[in-house]
Structure formats: C-alpha cells, structure tokens
Design an enzyme around this catalytic site. Sequence first.
Site, PDB file in Angstrom:
ATOM      1  CB  SER A  70      -0.943   0.013   1.203  1.00  0.00           C
ATOM      2  OG  SER A  70      -0.225   0.191   2.410  1.00  0.00           O
ATOM      3  CE  LYS A 141      -3.042   2.367   4.739  1.00  0.00           C
ATOM      4  NZ  LYS A 141      -2.866   1.501   3.544  1.00  0.00           N
TER       5      LYS A 141
END
Length: 256
Positions: A70, A141
């Site tokens: 990701s 993230k």
Amino acid sequence: MDTPTQHSERDRSSEPDTGPGERSRSSRTRARIASALSWRRVLGGAVAATVALLLFSSYVVQPFLIPSRSMEPTLRVGDRVLVNKLAYRFGAEPKRGDVVVFDGTGSFVREDLDANPLTGLVHGAAASLGLAEPADTDFVKRVVGVGGDRVVCCDARGRLSVNDVTVDEPYLYPGDTASRAPFDIVVPAGALWMMGDHRSRSRDSRDHLGSPGGGMVPVERVTGRVDWLGWPPARAGSLEGTGAFGGVRTPGGAHG
C-alpha cells in the site's frame, strides 16, 4: 615409646583421602558450578537486554515490518522501518506529507472485544522488536489532511486538492492517480485523513467514509513518524520528506 617419626606417620594416615579420584570429582563439581553461574549470567544479560530493547521500542524508536504494497514505491513489502515515537511527544503534531504508523482501532478496524490479551501481548512484543508482522490494527500511511483541511478529489488530471490548492504528489506509485473514487471531505479538529502511496492497492481513509468516524484517524492514535529505513541495506537511511504540500495554507493559518 613412640618415636617422632611414628607420630608423623599416624597423623598422615588419619587425613581424608585426597587421591586422584577425589580431586577429579572436586574439579568436576567446580566446573559444573562455574558453568551454571555462567549460563545464569548469560541468561540474565539476555533478559536485561530484551527488556531494555522493549522499553526503547515502546518509548523512543520502534522497528516496524512493512506487510503490504500500500505504500509503494516509498516502502516495499518486507522493509523494516524505524518509527520515531518522540516525533509528536512534546506538543508537535503530524503534518501533511508525514508517513506515520497508527492504531486503526475504531477508524480502520472495529475493536475486537474477544481478542486473547495474552496472545496480543506476545505478538505485540515480537512486533515491537521487528520480529513479526504488525498487528491487524496497525497501519502505515501518509498524512494527506489535518484538522480543518478540506480535501477534494479529483480534478481533470486525477489530482487532489487541499484547501483549494492542487497538490502534485511525486511519491505516488507510477500510473496511479490520486484516487479512482471521488470524495470531498473536511477533516475534523484532532483528526487526520490518511492515504497510501499506492492508491490503487491501498485501503485507507477513502474506504471508511461510510463507517463511524468517516475514515478519520484521531491524532492520539498515531504511534510515531517513519523517519528511517533500516532494511534492506541497499536502501537504508533517512526517509525523504516531501514538499508536495508546501503551498497549502491551513485555514486561518500558515502554509505547509
């Protein structure tokens, strides 16, 4: 009458036997005791070192194993990064562009009330040493929006904007746009809008817009900032920052 010589002979004969066999047994006993003490010292040292490392990773710097794609190309599967847990300890808060590790309980995942606390403790200790994959509630993230920001996606060129300023994101995975799904959100105070760099492979704040909290991550859930890449050696070093958000002005505040 006894002679002095006879006394001497009787005295020596009354002493305990300290022949070769007895001396050998005594040497073996001393060796076993020395070995036991040595192992105790080694074990005690190992325990002390482990405790010190756990304390260090709990409060200062924590290794974190990257489990997914990701965050490509910034971070790759199997990378081991070092999370600076002091980055936001003394009044500082996450900034746009920071890559952070956070606990997604209540925002990205539901709280598991049936989880085994002992299993969680053991796994957490291993993960904090970088020996196991992070818990299912831990995520890495990039901060795209902070409290008060309006984040909108996307324009005709597939770019997002923050507070009406278009943001070019050089860290995106090649071929990805800012988002395939459009959104228009305002980040509440004390919360963050999180997105992965590999947008087409990242489950992030966008996927939880309809959930309680709207995909926003509370600032207090942030574990720390990813400042260093420790493994593999070929890419080890400080994680480069980004100037992508340099032109964004906080509503009623400064740029950045």
